[in-house]
Design an enzyme around this catalytic site. Structure first.
Site: not given
Length: 243
Positions: A116, A219, A221
């Protein structure tokens, strides 16, 4: 015991609005980054945001790879622009720290993954630029800041079949989560676009010749515990770091 790769993770800044210590500053990183690196077999090390270049260099000397996290907008002075109306909060101290970390990691030829804001930072550090807000881009624009669970995928990306990301994920189309209002404008000269959303917004870039410098706008993660393909991205970073 086999040595595990040490992955440095950049941190952000939160200032308390209320509570016992209004105005108190806290350096933090979201837990999902830690868990994603651990699940991939790496050792996560949070790098406290600071303005001491020598201290940052000493930390980077101990790392096998760098993960640049998401967060606040980057000061547009970094790519030669004045602030536009749609610009969000900037944190110059964090800009200094993250750009320094990127520079130091590049000097040491470390694998680098940007997420990001980190994706945008890589592009800027290498000579690219941003649209300061999605509204500045002409044409139809999808919703890129979802109002849903972080783990929910809400829009599709098309991945270039011959890209490094495609070889890592094993797919050429995927649904991702999205939490941003800025997008890439000018792409850094030494980078290729490796994924785009259906509206043409750039969703991933990778260095044309370096072994592993990859940025993604979504994202991974947040989805790595529910999406095996997103876990592969962190596994690839850890594997590259271990070489």
């Amino acid at each position: 015991m086999e040595k595990r790769a040490v992955i440095g993770i950049s941190t952000g800044l939160i200032t308390d609005d209320g509570g016992m210590f209004p105005g108190y500053r806290r350096i933090y990183v979201n837990e999902d980054y830690i868990n994603a690196v651990l699940a991939a077999g790496g050792v996560p090390v949070m790098i406290p945001m600071n303005g001491d270049r020598e201290a940052l260099a000493a930390v980077v000397d101990k790392l096998d790879a760098l993960l640049i996290t998401g967060g606040d907008d980057i000061d547009p002075i970094r790519y030669g622009e004045e602030p536009h109306r749609g610009l969000g909060k900037i944190v110059p101290e964090r800009d200094f720290c993250d750009f320094t970390l990127y520079e130091l990691a590049r000097e040491r030829h470390l694998p680098i993954l940007g997420v990001c804001r980190g994706f945008q930072l890589i592009n800027i550090a290498e000579g690219g630029s941003l649209y300061q807000d999605l509204g500045e881009r002409s044409g139809e624009v999808l919703k890129h800041s979802q109002g849903h669970s972080p783990r929910l995928a809400t829009h599709s990306v098309n991945i270039r079949p011959d890209s490094k990301i495609a070889s890592i994920l094993g797919v050429t189309e995927h649904r991702v989560n999205s939490f941003h209002h800025q997008i890439l404008k000018d792409i850094a000269a030494d980078f290729d676009v490796s994924a785009r959303a259906k509206d043409g917004v750039v969703e991933a870039i990778e260095h044309r010749s370096a072994d592993f410098i990859i940025g993604v706008q979504w994202h991974p993660e947040m989805r790595s515990m529910v999406d095996p393909d997103m876990k592969k991205l962190f596994q690839a970073l850890v594997t590259e770091a271990g070489r």
